[in-house]
Write a protein that holds these residues in place. Structure first.
Motif, mmCIF file in Angstrom:
data_model
loop_
_atom_site.group_PDB
_atom_site.id
_atom_site.type_symbol
_atom_site.label_atom_id
_atom_site.label_comp_id
_atom_site.label_asym_id
_atom_site.label_seq_id
_atom_site.Cartn_x
_atom_site.Cartn_y
_atom_site.Cartn_z
ATOM 1 N N ARG A 32 8.022 1.306 -10.930
ATOM 2 C CA ARG A 32 7.011 -0.060 -10.671
ATOM 3 C C ARG A 32 7.068 -0.470 -9.072
ATOM 4 N NH1 ARG A 32 9.459 0.001 -15.266
ATOM 5 N NH2 ARG A 32 8.270 -0.290 -17.124
ATOM 6 N N ASP A 33 7.969 0.042 -8.309
ATOM 7 C CA ASP A 33 7.391 0.104 -7.026
ATOM 8 C C ASP A 33 8.118 1.380 -6.187
ATOM 9 O OD1 ASP A 33 10.397 -0.464 -6.596
ATOM 10 O OD2 ASP A 33 10.190 -2.481 -6.900
ATOM 11 N N GLY A 34 8.242 1.276 -5.080
ATOM 12 C CA GLY A 34 8.684 2.390 -4.143
ATOM 13 C C GLY A 34 10.193 2.610 -4.150
ATOM 14 N N THR A 35 10.751 1.434 -4.386
ATOM 15 C CA THR A 35 12.268 1.553 -4.417
ATOM 16 C C THR A 35 12.807 2.365 -5.644
ATOM 17 O OG1 THR A 35 12.640 -0.713 -5.347
ATOM 18 C CG2 THR A 35 12.842 -0.569 -2.731
ATOM 19 N N GLU A 36 12.057 2.219 -6.697
ATOM 20 C CA GLU A 36 12.510 2.740 -7.853
ATOM 21 C C GLU A 36 12.040 4.142 -8.016
ATOM 22 O OE1 GLU A 36 10.836 0.988 -11.425
ATOM 23 O OE2 GLU A 36 11.701 -0.942 -11.055
ATOM 24 N N LEU A 51 1.392 7.850 -6.863
ATOM 25 C CA LEU A 51 1.683 6.727 -5.909
ATOM 26 C C LEU A 51 0.578 5.412 -5.676
ATOM 27 C CD1 LEU A 51 4.490 6.068 -4.489
ATOM 28 C CD2 LEU A 51 3.619 7.178 -2.604
ATOM 29 N N ASP A 52 1.115 4.319 -6.465
ATOM 30 C CA ASP A 52 0.002 3.164 -5.981
ATOM 31 C C ASP A 52 0.337 2.713 -4.449
ATOM 32 O OD1 ASP A 52 -1.870 1.043 -6.010
ATOM 33 O OD2 ASP A 52 -0.774 -0.189 -7.517
ATOM 34 N N ILE A 53 -0.415 2.044 -3.717
ATOM 35 C CA ILE A 53 -0.354 1.693 -2.538
ATOM 36 C C ILE A 53 0.269 0.360 -2.378
ATOM 37 C CG2 ILE A 53 -1.466 1.210 -0.350
ATOM 38 C CD1 ILE A 53 -3.041 3.701 -0.586
ATOM 39 N N MET A 54 -0.519 -0.649 -3.162
ATOM 40 C CA MET A 54 -0.122 -1.949 -3.181
ATOM 41 C C MET A 54 0.976 -2.269 -4.434
ATOM 42 S SD MET A 54 -3.666 -3.507 -2.186
ATOM 43 C CE MET A 54 -4.635 -2.957 -3.691
ATOM 44 N N MET A 55 2.046 -2.170 -3.711
ATOM 45 C CA MET A 55 3.332 -2.295 -5.071
ATOM 46 C C MET A 55 4.375 -3.327 -4.375
ATOM 47 S SD MET A 55 4.207 1.293 -6.389
ATOM 48 C CE MET A 55 4.621 2.011 -4.884
ATOM 49 N N PRO A 56 4.954 -4.154 -5.095
ATOM 50 C CA PRO A 56 6.059 -5.115 -4.515
ATOM 51 C C PRO A 56 7.223 -4.207 -3.703
ATOM 52 C CG PRO A 56 6.129 -4.994 -6.790
ATOM 53 C CD PRO A 56 5.025 -4.361 -6.309
ATOM 54 N N ASN A 57 8.048 -4.974 -3.330
ATOM 55 C CA ASN A 57 9.324 -4.413 -2.478
ATOM 56 C C ASN A 57 9.050 -3.345 -1.376
ATOM 57 O OD1 ASN A 57 10.916 -6.282 -4.133
ATOM 58 N ND2 ASN A 57 10.694 -4.770 -5.554
ATOM 59 N N LEU A 58 8.653 -2.101 -1.727
ATOM 60 C CA LEU A 58 8.325 -0.939 -0.928
ATOM 61 C C LEU A 58 6.805 -0.555 -1.185
ATOM 62 C CD1 LEU A 58 9.638 0.363 1.412
ATOM 63 C CD2 LEU A 58 10.467 2.085 -0.610
ATOM 64 N N ARG A 72 13.925 18.385 0.757
ATOM 65 C CA ARG A 72 14.024 18.911 -0.550
ATOM 66 C C ARG A 72 12.748 18.557 -0.998
ATOM 67 N NH1 ARG A 72 16.787 15.707 -4.224
ATOM 68 N NH2 ARG A 72 16.168 13.884 -2.888
ATOM 69 N N LEU A 73 11.730 17.713 -0.780
ATOM 70 C CA LEU A 73 10.579 17.372 -1.461
ATOM 71 C C LEU A 73 9.505 17.823 -0.603
ATOM 72 C CD1 LEU A 73 11.397 13.442 -1.774
ATOM 73 C CD2 LEU A 73 11.545 15.116 -3.411
ATOM 74 N N LYS A 74 9.421 18.947 0.064
ATOM 75 C CA LYS A 74 8.232 19.725 0.746
ATOM 76 C C LYS A 74 7.343 20.426 0.055
ATOM 77 C CE LYS A 74 10.641 23.922 2.042
ATOM 78 N NZ LYS A 74 11.912 23.911 2.090
ATOM 79 N N ASN A 75 7.885 20.604 -1.197
ATOM 80 C CA ASN A 75 6.775 21.016 -2.125
ATOM 81 C C ASN A 75 6.253 20.368 -3.452
ATOM 82 O OD1 ASN A 75 7.024 23.960 -0.840
ATOM 83 N ND2 ASN A 75 8.746 24.149 -2.041
ATOM 84 N N THR A 76 6.761 18.831 -3.435
ATOM 85 C CA THR A 76 6.240 18.135 -4.218
ATOM 86 C C THR A 76 4.817 17.554 -3.711
ATOM 87 O OG1 THR A 76 8.603 17.233 -4.596
ATOM 88 C CG2 THR A 76 6.642 15.716 -5.065
ATOM 89 N N LYS A 77 4.125 17.490 -4.765
ATOM 90 C CA LYS A 77 2.745 16.952 -4.596
ATOM 91 C C LYS A 77 2.710 15.273 -4.669
ATOM 92 C CE LYS A 77 0.970 21.224 -4.195
ATOM 93 N NZ LYS A 77 0.906 21.620 -2.924
ATOM 94 N N VAL A 78 2.175 14.739 -3.523
ATOM 95 C CA VAL A 78 2.064 13.220 -3.696
ATOM 96 C C VAL A 78 0.281 12.737 -3.461
ATOM 97 C CG1 VAL A 78 2.582 10.928 -2.476
ATOM 98 C CG2 VAL A 78 4.166 13.025 -2.426
ATOM 99 N N ILE A 79 0.048 12.161 -4.504
ATOM 100 C CA ILE A 79 -1.337 11.596 -4.804
ATOM 101 C C ILE A 79 -1.359 10.145 -4.805
ATOM 102 C CG2 ILE A 79 -3.219 11.766 -6.280
ATOM 103 C CD1 ILE A 79 -2.121 14.273 -7.427
ATOM 104 N N PHE A 80 -2.145 9.648 -3.835
ATOM 105 C CA PHE A 80 -2.109 8.107 -3.883
ATOM 106 C C PHE A 80 -3.233 7.587 -5.008
ATOM 107 C CE2 PHE A 80 -0.667 7.421 0.803
ATOM 108 C CZ PHE A 80 0.244 6.976 0.354
ATOM 109 N N LEU A 81 -2.987 6.882 -5.929
ATOM 110 C CA LEU A 81 -3.809 6.346 -6.796
ATOM 111 C C LEU A 81 -3.944 4.713 -6.641
ATOM 112 C CD1 LEU A 81 -5.329 7.022 -9.378
ATOM 113 C CD2 LEU A 81 -3.371 6.494 -10.722
ATOM 114 N N SER A 82 -5.065 4.463 -5.806
ATOM 115 C CA SER A 82 -5.163 3.149 -5.273
ATOM 116 C C SER A 82 -6.439 2.354 -5.485
ATOM 117 C CB SER A 82 -4.630 3.329 -3.875
ATOM 118 O OG SER A 82 -4.748 1.941 -3.269
#
Length: 119
Positions: A32-36, A51-58, A72-82
């Motif tokens: 539910r946020d970046g810390t999770e 990854l949503d951009i506007m989230m609480p905490n982080l 370790r995460l260099k091959n992980t795909k990150v997609i912003f959904l915002s």
């Protein structure tokens, strides 16, 4: 089975994405946020992080910054959904290292197709 973390603070979005990705054979983790997200990353390396951009905490930007610092995460795909659909926001997200930037509202079918094409 591909692992995906879906990070968003909107319950309806989480539920519809979780259902769709599970139906398509993904192992789904909900944050539910970046810390999770960071908690999950302590014990796993996902294939994709939505990854949503506007989230609480982080927020999403800060979360992406921390993800990019982990080898370790260099091959992980990150997609912003915002909902942030200003061209400057999209440009910032891609410059920070996101593999894609999808604006809300979005088509789950197109999002799924876009992710599948990354592999």
């Amino acid at each position: 089975m591909k692992k995906i973390i879906i990070a968003d603070d909107e319950h309806k979005i989480l539920m519809s994405l979780e259902y769709s990705f599970k139906k398509n054979g993904y192992d789904v983790y909900i944050a539910r946020d970046g810390t999770e997200v960071l908690e999950f990353l302590k014990t796993m390396v996902p294939d994709v992080i939505l990854l949503d951009i506007m989230m609480p905490n982080l927020d999403g930007y800060s979360t992406l910054d921390l993800i990019k610092q982990d080898d370790r995460l260099k091959n992980t795909k990150v997609i912003f959904l915002s909902a942030k659909n200003n061209p400057r926001d999209i440009e910032k997200g891609l410059e920070m290292g996101a593999d894609a930037y999808v604006t809300k509202p979005y088509s789950i079918k197109k999002l799924m197709q876009q992710i599948e094409e990354m592999f």
